[in-house]
Enzyme design. Structure first.
Site, PDB file in Angstrom:
ATOM      1  N   ARG A   1       9.893 -19.463 -32.277  1.00 55.45           N
ATOM      2  CA  ARG A   1       8.624 -18.757 -31.293  1.00 55.45           C
ATOM      3  C   ARG A   1       8.800 -18.375 -30.123  1.00 55.45           C
ATOM      4  O   ARG A   1       8.936 -16.868 -29.944  1.00 55.45           O
ATOM      5  CB  ARG A   1       7.586 -18.866 -32.245  1.00 55.45           C
ATOM      6  N   THR A   2       8.090 -19.346 -29.055  1.00 57.22           N
ATOM      7  CA  THR A   2       7.536 -19.379 -27.774  1.00 57.22           C
ATOM      8  C   THR A   2       9.070 -18.573 -27.193  1.00 57.22           C
ATOM      9  O   THR A   2       8.717 -17.400 -26.679  1.00 57.22           O
ATOM     10  CB  THR A   2       7.560 -20.227 -27.278  1.00 57.22           C
TER      11      THR A   2
ATOM     12  N   LYS B   1      23.405 -31.412 -15.268  1.00 56.23           N
ATOM     13  CA  LYS B   1      24.165 -32.195 -14.209  1.00 56.23           C
ATOM     14  C   LYS B   1      23.531 -32.548 -13.167  1.00 56.23           C
ATOM     15  O   LYS B   1      23.635 -33.637 -12.403  1.00 56.23           O
ATOM     16  CB  LYS B   1      24.839 -31.437 -13.723  1.00 56.23           C
TER      17      LYS B   1
ATOM     18  N   ARG C   1       9.429 -23.848 -20.484  1.00 53.23           N
ATOM     19  CA  ARG C   1       9.308 -25.392 -21.828  1.00 53.23           C
ATOM     20  C   ARG C   1      10.078 -26.297 -21.601  1.00 53.23           C
ATOM     21  O   ARG C   1      11.202 -26.746 -20.625  1.00 53.23           O
ATOM     22  CB  ARG C   1      10.004 -24.652 -22.617  1.00 53.23           C
TER      23      ARG C   1
ATOM     24  N   HIS D   1       0.197 -25.603 -23.740  1.00 52.61           N
ATOM     25  CA  HIS D   1       0.478 -24.403 -23.841  1.00 52.61           C
ATOM     26  C   HIS D   1      -0.802 -23.395 -23.933  1.00 52.61           C
ATOM     27  O   HIS D   1      -1.003 -23.140 -24.570  1.00 52.61           O
ATOM     28  CB  HIS D   1       0.958 -24.860 -25.835  1.00 52.61           C
TER      29      HIS D   1
HETATM   30  C1  NCD Z   1       4.222 -25.190 -31.136  1.00 54.53           C
HETATM   31  C2  NCD Z   1       4.798 -26.139 -30.150  1.00 54.53           C
HETATM   32  O1  NCD Z   1       5.920 -25.666 -29.415  1.00 54.53           O
HETATM   33  O2  NCD Z   1       3.544 -26.984 -29.311  1.00 54.53           O
HETATM   34  N1  NCD Z   1       5.057 -24.211 -31.930  1.00 54.53           N
HETATM   35  C3  NCD Z   1       4.725 -23.176 -30.927  1.00 54.53           C
HETATM   36  O3  NCD Z   1       4.872 -22.954 -29.755  1.00 54.53           O
HETATM   37  N2  NCD Z   1       4.201 -21.761 -31.571  1.00 54.53           N
HETATM   38  C4  NCD Z   1       3.653 -26.186 -31.855  1.00 54.53           C
HETATM   39  C5  NCD Z   1       4.819 -26.782 -32.177  1.00 54.53           C
HETATM   40  O4  NCD Z   1       5.660 -27.104 -32.273  1.00 54.53           O
HETATM   41  O5  NCD Z   1       4.062 -27.896 -33.626  1.00 54.53           O
END
Ligand code: NCD
Length: 305
Positions: free
Chosen positions: A51-52, A80, A101, A129
């Site tokens: 999703r993200t 590396k 991320r 997040h």
């Molecule tokens: C969340 C995350 O990555 O923290 N997911 C997301 O970004 N939609 C929640 C999760 O992974 O449980």
């Protein structure tokens, strides 16, 4: 130049402006289809995501921009041994904005210190997040019409769930917010959230174990997955993973206007028989995530409408 590391990087007024922009985008997507022509976003994902990452990429494509990036540490020079600081210096030569991320808490912040382009924290370990929080807030605001005077139940892995930590730290700034923290003993909210965020801001909250006890009081129920990847051993995960299962039977205890959210991915914590309940809003939430990320990219790139 601004970065987005935590939802607290923006004032309430700025968040309102961004959520208003997301609402205008929702009404008239064509009007924004070229505002980022020739701009690029780099999505640097050292940890899996569907999703993200795709939401950021879709957001930039919807704005007329382009996308570069990688979706795992293995497919980048991190394998590396390249540092995040060096990677962002390099990426600054390629892209106009970056979303990062990383499994290590603070890694996107380190990147921001070495970057000449805006950096967005797309999730750092069990820490924060912020863009999921923007998504959650936009969804609540669109569905409830307000971000004040709400009883919000947060259920599941409150210890490792970064979406929960970010959401609490942002919502405590709104009047009339009350939390019910629903978790097993082992997965309670970390002390720093309880002390430095909830107690310090005098925000009312209760900690309970049974979801059934909380259900009838809730305006919003925010379900979360048990964060398997942050457990030290598989045995503990297996013991915890099915602690909460929201099903249509339990939904009978909820208010008729309760809004059920989940950052997704879902594992077992919401039974699929809840999906058709009009109160289940987790797929709408995904759609709002695209609009608010479009608004965030425009804001950080200082792009005019
Ligand atoms: C969340 C995350 O990555 O923290 N997911 C997301 O970004 N939609 C929640 C999760 O992974 O449980």
């Amino acid at each position: 130049m601004r970065h987005c590391m935590s939802p607290l990087d923006f004032s309430i007024e700025e968040l309102d402006q961004m959520m208003d922009l997301a609402a205008r985008i929702e009404k008239n997507p064509e009007g924004y289809a070229h505002v980022c022509d020739r701009k690029k976003i780099a999505t640097l994902f050292y940890e899996p995501s569907t999703r993200t990452r795709l939401s950021f990429e879709t957001a930039m494509l919807n704005l007329g921009g382009q996308v570069i990036g990688f979706s795992s540490a293995q497919s980048s020079s991190a394998s590396k041994g390249e540092s995040v600081a060096d990677t962002i210096r390099v990426i600054s030569c390629f892209a106009d904005i970056a979303a990062i991320r990383h499994p290590k808490e603070g890694a996107p912040y380190v990147a921001s210190l070495h970057s000449s382009i805006p950096v967005i924290n797309a999730g750092d370990g069990g820490h924060q997040h912020p863009t999921q929080t923007l998504t959650d807030m936009t969804t609540i605001r669109q569905i409830k019409g307000r971000l004040t005077d709400l009883t919000i139940g947060l259920c599941g892995d409150l210890k490792f769930g970064r979406t929960v930590h970010s959401l609490i730290s942002s919502l405590v700034r709104y009047p009339g917010i009350r939390f019910i923290l629903i978790s097993p003993e082992e997965l309670r909210i970390p002390d720093y959230v309880r002390e430095d965020i909830l107690n310090k801001n005098h925000v009312p909250y209760e900690e309970v174990i049974r979801l059934e006890d909380a259900m009838p009081q809730l305006d919003v129920l925010y379900m979360t997955r048990v964060q398997r990847e942050r457990f030290f051993n598989e045995e503990d995960y297996v013991r915890m993973k099915d602690f909460y299962i929201l099903d249509s039977e339990k939904m009978k205890l909820a208010r008729p206007d309760c809004t059920v959210l989940h950052p997704l991915p879902r594992v077992n914590e919401i039974s699929v028989d809840v999906d058709n309940d009009p109160r289940a809003c987790y797929f709408r939430q995904v759609q709002y995530g695209v609009y608010i990320r479009m608004a965030l990219i425009m804001t950080l790139l200082e792009v005019n409408e």
